[in-house]
Design a protein around this motif. Structure first.
Motif, PDB file in Angstrom:
ATOM      1  N   TYR A   1       1.030  -1.227   0.070  1.00 55.84           N
ATOM      2  CA  TYR A   1       0.227  -0.041  -0.069  1.00 55.84           C
ATOM      3  C   TYR A   1       1.411   1.438  -0.281  1.00 55.84           C
ATOM      4  O   TYR A   1       1.045   2.268  -1.165  1.00 55.84           O
ATOM      5  CB  TYR A   1      -1.194  -0.050   0.942  1.00 55.84           C
ATOM      6  N   ALA A   2       1.968   1.361   0.886  1.00 58.40           N
ATOM      7  CA  ALA A   2       2.996   2.528   0.953  1.00 58.40           C
ATOM      8  C   ALA A   2       3.353   2.768  -0.623  1.00 58.40           C
ATOM      9  O   ALA A   2       3.462   3.432  -1.322  1.00 58.40           O
ATOM     10  CB  ALA A   2       3.897   2.139   1.734  1.00 58.40           C
TER      11      ALA A   2
ATOM     12  N   LEU B   1       1.390   4.809  -2.903  1.00 55.36           N
ATOM     13  CA  LEU B   1       0.641   5.347  -2.270  1.00 55.36           C
ATOM     14  C   LEU B   1       1.830   6.678  -2.912  1.00 55.36           C
ATOM     15  O   LEU B   1       2.210   7.825  -3.329  1.00 55.36           O
ATOM     16  CB  LEU B   1       0.622   6.133  -1.012  1.00 55.36           C
TER      17      LEU B   1
ATOM     18  N   GLU C   1      -3.307   7.429  11.148  1.00 56.99           N
ATOM     19  CA  GLU C   1      -2.973   6.919   9.635  1.00 56.99           C
ATOM     20  C   GLU C   1      -3.233   8.132   8.608  1.00 56.99           C
ATOM     21  O   GLU C   1      -2.395   7.646   8.141  1.00 56.99           O
ATOM     22  CB  GLU C   1      -4.689   6.541   9.752  1.00 56.99           C
ATOM     23  N   VAL C   2      -3.929   9.385   9.321  1.00 55.05           N
ATOM     24  CA  VAL C   2      -3.662  10.449   7.981  1.00 55.05           C
ATOM     25  C   VAL C   2      -1.959  11.264   7.894  1.00 55.05           C
ATOM     26  O   VAL C   2      -1.845  11.102   6.462  1.00 55.05           O
ATOM     27  CB  VAL C   2      -4.023  11.882   8.618  1.00 55.05           C
TER      28      VAL C   2
ATOM     29  N   HIS D   1      -0.703   8.671   5.615  1.00 54.08           N
ATOM     30  CA  HIS D   1      -0.654   8.940   4.670  1.00 54.08           C
ATOM     31  C   HIS D   1       0.258  10.277   3.644  1.00 54.08           C
ATOM     32  O   HIS D   1       0.892  10.602   2.578  1.00 54.08           O
ATOM     33  CB  HIS D   1      -1.989   9.335   4.202  1.00 54.08           C
ATOM     34  N   THR D   2       0.302  11.579   4.377  1.00 56.27           N
ATOM     35  CA  THR D   2       0.743  12.334   4.139  1.00 56.27           C
ATOM     36  C   THR D   2       2.028  11.958   4.321  1.00 56.27           C
ATOM     37  O   THR D   2       2.752  13.097   3.403  1.00 56.27           O
ATOM     38  CB  THR D   2       0.557  13.976   5.387  1.00 56.27           C
TER      39      THR D   2
ATOM     40  N   ARG E   1       3.886  10.936   2.372  1.00 58.45           N
ATOM     41  CA  ARG E   1       3.780   9.758   1.601  1.00 58.45           C
ATOM     42  C   ARG E   1       3.438  10.491   0.142  1.00 58.45           C
ATOM     43  O   ARG E   1       3.949  10.426  -1.158  1.00 58.45           O
ATOM     44  CB  ARG E   1       2.930   8.473   1.526  1.00 58.45           C
TER      45      ARG E   1
ATOM     46  N   ILE F   1      -8.575   7.251  -0.724  1.00 58.35           N
ATOM     47  CA  ILE F   1      -7.655   6.683   0.398  1.00 58.35           C
ATOM     48  C   ILE F   1      -9.027   6.682   1.610  1.00 58.35           C
ATOM     49  O   ILE F   1      -9.675   7.362   1.771  1.00 58.35           O
ATOM     50  CB  ILE F   1      -7.116   8.060   0.810  1.00 58.35           C
TER      51      ILE F   1
ATOM     52  N   LEU G   1     -10.169   5.313   5.558  1.00 62.66           N
ATOM     53  CA  LEU G   1      -9.239   6.124   6.187  1.00 62.66           C
ATOM     54  C   LEU G   1     -10.047   4.932   7.466  1.00 62.66           C
ATOM     55  O   LEU G   1     -11.506   5.353   7.268  1.00 62.66           O
ATOM     56  CB  LEU G   1      -8.904   7.094   7.000  1.00 62.66           C
TER      57      LEU G   1
ATOM     58  N   ILE H   1      -5.971   2.859  -4.750  1.00 61.87           N
ATOM     59  CA  ILE H   1      -5.235   3.675  -5.228  1.00 61.87           C
ATOM     60  C   ILE H   1      -4.519   2.637  -6.048  1.00 61.87           C
ATOM     61  O   ILE H   1      -3.676   2.061  -6.667  1.00 61.87           O
ATOM     62  CB  ILE H   1      -4.116   4.416  -4.317  1.00 61.87           C
TER      63      ILE H   1
ATOM     64  N   PHE I   1       0.901   1.071   7.977  1.00 59.68           N
ATOM     65  CA  PHE I   1      -0.716   1.375   7.836  1.00 59.68           C
ATOM     66  C   PHE I   1      -1.278  -0.304   8.255  1.00 59.68           C
ATOM     67  O   PHE I   1      -0.492  -1.260   8.259  1.00 59.68           O
ATOM     68  CB  PHE I   1      -0.476   1.717   6.251  1.00 59.68           C
TER      69      PHE I   1
END
Length: 464
Positions: free
Chosen positions: A41-42, A45, A98-99, A102-103, A105, A329, A331, A339, A362
């Motif tokens: 997943y990373a 992103l 979790e947010v 994401h930011t 990445r 995305i 959450l 993605i 994640f």
């Protein structure tokens, strides 16, 4: 003058009274594998961030709020029944973590054109908690003007004052869970909410300028009959929400523990369910609603109906949408996102979700990297589900393949549906007819490679 619903006979409804996917994605979520994890997943992103330099694909957000104060017996959603509201503050802290992942990445300030809060019961959160959640999201993402920002609402959990809060926080669309107005049905499913309460809330929401109001209904619940559901339909037509989602209840007590509290003898027969569906179609379309597709109806001026007329319908994990095909995305616990050419789902329990975030990972529990065949078939299925037609040439140019050769078996299988007047197949493509639009899931299923090899469909809801 006959309505489009008059094209649908009870014989066709019985013929297609079968289980099948809803195609909020293809491949469907039951095909996800645990081999797809946090690292995959990373990587997806990071690939999005690299691609954004050349092409900034739109972004949607979904936030799952799993908490409910009371149990609805029909529910098949991922939820946690509790009256302890202190659980919400802890959950919001983990959503923030979790947010942040994401930011790290994709960077801060990514443009968002669509947000949906689902559950559970998002309005389980109090005004301060909803405010904190929205403030956190707006610090990390840039919400585009004119976007769709929606929240699912349990009418039992809000009042007019809370509607003011939702409007102030930027929500412009509401979805009220009604299911049925009949008191006996409400008691049988453990969800009692007077019709007067819903009418008052919808009127107040209109006064506050919400752009679209949806009402969810379910047919096939205990204590329902075609005659009792007629009364609910009359009340819904009087209420006149902008959108109506009409779902068939799938009784799967072996999979969903809450449903074991429903007495099977109280469920309507298959024939009664078909009658309820047929009467609903006629009632809504006679009242001027547009049949958008599958289980969705909308007033002609609603954005969803306009998108249907203009060929701009799209489909994501929340159903039909007016927003362009975009990354999502997701959450929160159990939420499903997309993605690029990947799908992913978060851990289904709070313990697993929190544990992953405590370790700086994640909370991805499973997912799927789509193959070329998946991508080709997804394009065909989504074209059928959203536009109602597939042009062979456009698919051939996109994927450098010969459509009629690649899908020879599927085109042959469509012959039965063509004879029933559901589709027209010619040299240029496949067109779903006006009658066929009511059975579009059955048309799409022809192109589902996984269903072709696995005929066990009991895990899906009925397609009509």
């Amino acid at each position: 003058m006959k309505s489009a619903a008059d094209l649908v006979t009870d014989d066709l409804l019985r013929r297609y009274d079968v289980a099948g996917p809803r195609y909020t994605s293809y491949p469907t979520a039951d095909r996800f594998v645990e081999a797809f994890g946090p690292e995959d997943y990373a990587r997806a992103l990071e690939q999005r961030r690299s691609a954004a330099a050349a092409f900034a694909q739109p972004l949607s957000l979904y936030v799952h709020v799993p908490f409910c104060e009371s149990l609805c017996y029909y529910c098949a959603c991922n939820k946690i029944i509790t009256k302890h509201h202190d659980k919400a503050s802890e959950y919001l802290r983990y959503l923030g973590r979790e947010v942040d992942l994401h930011t790290q990445r994709i960077g801060l300030g990514q443009s968002v054109s669509q947000l949906h809060l689902g559950g559970g019961t998002p309005t389980f959160l109090n005004d301060d908690e909803l405010g904190a959640l929205m403030a956190m999201l707006k610090r990390n993402f840039s919400f585009a003007p004119g976007g769709e920002y929606s929240i699912e609402v349990d009418p039992r959990t809000i009042d007019v004052g809370r509607l003011d809060t939702l409007a102030r926080l930027g929500f412009n669309r509401l979805s009220f869970g009604v299911q049925d107005f009949d008191p006996a049905v409400q008691k049988a499913v453990h969800r009692v909410q007077p019709a007067e309460q819903v009418f008052a809330l919808v009127a107040a929401a209109r006064e506050r300028g919400f752009e679209s109001i949806n009402v969810d209904l379910i047919y096939g619940l205990p204590q329902q009959s075609p005659e009792s559901f007629d009364r609910t339909l009359a009340q819904v037509v009087e209420l006149r929400p902008d959108r109506i989602a009409l779902y068939a209840y799938a009784h799967l007590p072996e999979r969903f523990k809450p449903q074991r509290r429903i007495a099977t003898v109280e469920l309507p027969s298959g024939g009664a369910k078909i009658s309820m569906l047929s009467r609903s179609m006629h009632r809504f379309m006679d009242a001027g609603y547009v049949y958008v597709g599958m289980d969705h109806f909308a007033v002609p001026e609603d954005a969803l109906a306009v998108a249907k007329r203009q060929g701009r319908l799209h489909r994501n994990f929340q159903g039909y949408s007016t927003q362009p095909d975009c990354d999502l995305i997701a959450l929160g616990v159990s939420s499903i996102g997309r993605i690029g050419a990947t799908y992913s789902q978060n851990a289904k329990t709070l313990e697993e979700y929190y544990d992953a975030l405590d370790h700086g990972q994640f909370p991805t529990a499973r997912g799927l990297a789509l193959s070329r065949d998946d991508l080709v078939r997804r394009s065909v299925i989504m074209a059928l589900m959203c536009q109602g037609h597939v042009q062979f040439e456009s698919v051939e140019l996109s994927y450098l393949m010969d459509f009629k050769s690649y899908f020879a078996a599927e085109i042959a299988a469509l012959q039965t549906q063509a004879e029933q007047g559901l589709v027209v197949v010619d040299e240029a493509g496949i067109q779903v007819t006006e009658k066929g639009w009511f059975f579009v899931r059955a048309v799409a299923m022809v192109f589902d490679r996984y269903l072709q090899t696995d005929r066990t469909r009991a895990k899906f809801s009925k397609i009509i």
